[in-house]
Motif scaffolding. Structure first.
Motif, PDB file in Angstrom:
ATOM      1  N   THR A   1      12.855   2.912  34.410  1.00 22.03           N
ATOM      2  CA  THR A   1      13.332   2.064  33.308  1.00 22.03           C
ATOM      3  C   THR A   1      14.818   1.779  33.433  1.00 22.03           C
ATOM      4  OG1 THR A   1      13.302   1.775  30.916  1.00 22.03           O
ATOM      5  CG2 THR A   1      13.881   3.961  31.722  1.00 22.03           C
TER       6      THR A   1
ATOM      7  N   ASP B   1       9.772   2.408  25.704  1.00 18.94           N
ATOM      8  CA  ASP B   1       8.729   1.752  26.492  1.00 18.94           C
ATOM      9  C   ASP B   1       7.716   2.812  26.941  1.00 18.94           C
ATOM     10  OD1 ASP B   1      10.343  -0.427  26.171  1.00 18.94           O
ATOM     11  OD2 ASP B   1      10.870  -0.659  28.281  1.00 18.94           O
TER      12      ASP B   1
ATOM     13  N   VAL C   1       9.495   6.299  28.330  1.00 18.03           N
ATOM     14  CA  VAL C   1      10.786   6.382  29.014  1.00 18.03           C
ATOM     15  C   VAL C   1      11.781   7.264  28.262  1.00 18.03           C
ATOM     16  CG1 VAL C   1      10.423   4.141  30.105  1.00 18.03           C
ATOM     17  CG2 VAL C   1      11.750   4.278  27.974  1.00 18.03           C
TER      18      VAL C   1
ATOM     19  N   TRP D   1      18.787   2.759  37.209  1.00 18.82           N
ATOM     20  CA  TRP D   1      17.423   3.095  36.778  1.00 18.82           C
ATOM     21  C   TRP D   1      17.311   4.558  36.374  1.00 18.82           C
ATOM     22  CZ3 TRP D   1      13.651  -0.606  36.430  1.00 18.82           C
ATOM     23  CH2 TRP D   1      13.889  -1.810  37.088  1.00 18.82           C
TER      24      TRP D   1
ATOM     25  N   SER E   1      11.210  -1.972  32.116  1.00 20.34           N
ATOM     26  CA  SER E   1      10.622  -0.746  32.676  1.00 20.34           C
ATOM     27  C   SER E   1       9.571  -1.123  33.714  1.00 20.34           C
ATOM     28  CB  SER E   1       9.966   0.092  31.580  1.00 20.34           C
ATOM     29  OG  SER E   1      10.927   0.541  30.644  1.00 20.34           O
TER      30      SER E   1
END
Ligand SMILES: [Ca+2]
Ligand SMILES: [Ca+2]
Length: 254
Positions: free
Chosen positions: A138, A149, A169, A181, A215
């Motif tokens: 994500t 998410d 996430v 990320w 994500s």
């Protein structure tokens, strides 16, 4: 073993039992892309390095939440983190993604905005195990962590849907990685079929609390390990074959 008519018939019957399970899971390794899979939204197969993320040498399916039209990851341009060229499917208010999965409205949460899904329908026997490897990535590490998410697994047998929250996430699994990320790393999961029949297995990823901060959910090594027949069941089949063979030989012995 001498193959009498009866033993041949018995073996043919056993072959037909095997052939009855023709619709096995196909290409759980994605070697043929998505040709054996149904997909909705931003879904593609990838391998190697993508945006600095090493996905490995073997193909993986990648589900995403990035629009091609709107700049979900501003200041990055629209589509910067979309791999397929296809837009995610909106959920509320049209509930398109839930409908695609055979789920009631808002089953993926009251505040899911859009998402993607992948699915395959195949036959499974009771006691068989479904295993797969997944990985969640994500760009969302801020304001949406209260409603993060989320990745889902839908197990649908005969319209009876079991929805399993795979991960989100906000999970402690997520670690800072390359290029901004957060990465769960590859995780292994196994589920056992409680009953036999036709199974529609689906994975979904939802953008929650906003359309922004993309994500990804990767999926690989999807496999079915058939249940091992009960030893007594095998013994009964073998005993039956021996009896049929003996019965077939009798006329030759008289
Ligand atoms: Ca989005
Ligand atoms: Ca998001």
């Amino acid at each position: 073993m001498k193959f009498t008519t009866r033993t041949t018939l018995a073996l043919a019957a056993l072959s037909m039992v095997t052939l009855a399970h023709a619709a096995d899971l196909q290409d759980g390794g994605f070697s043929q892309g998505l040709s054996h899979w149904q997909a909705a939204g931003d879904v593609s197969t990838q391998s190697g390095a993508v945006w600095g993320i090493n996905l490995g040498a073997a193909p993986v399916a990648v589900l995403g939440t990035a629009s091609t039209v709107y700049d979900d990851d501003a200041p990055a341009l629209a589509g910067s983190y979309n791999l397929s060229g296809l837009n995610p499917i909106e959920t509320a208010p049209t509930q398109g993604l839930e409908a695609w999965l055979g789920l009631p409205a808002q089953a993926l949460g009251n505040n899911a905005y859009e998402g993607s899904a992948i699915s395959q329908t195949f036959d499974i026997t009771a006691g068989s195990q479904v295993s797969f490897d997944w990985r969640l990535l994500t760009r969302d590490n801020g304001s949406n962590q209260g409603e993060p998410d989320a990745a889902w697994l839908s197990w649908n047998q005969g319209g009876n849907v079991q929805l399993i929250a795979l991960a989100n996430v906000g999970s402690g699994l997520m670690q800072a990685s390359t290029g901004g990320w957060l990465d769960s790393g590859v995780q292994h999961a196994t589920y056992t079929a409680q009953q036999g029949g036709t199974l529609t297995l689906s994975w979904a990823l939802t953008d929650v609390n906003s359309f922004s901060n993309t994500s990804l959910l990767t999926l690989q090594n999807v496999a079915v390990t058939p249940s091992v027949p009960e030893p007594t069941g095998i013994a009964l089949v073998l005993t039956g074959l021996v009896l049929l063979t003996r019965a077939g030989r009798r006329p030759h012995q008289s």
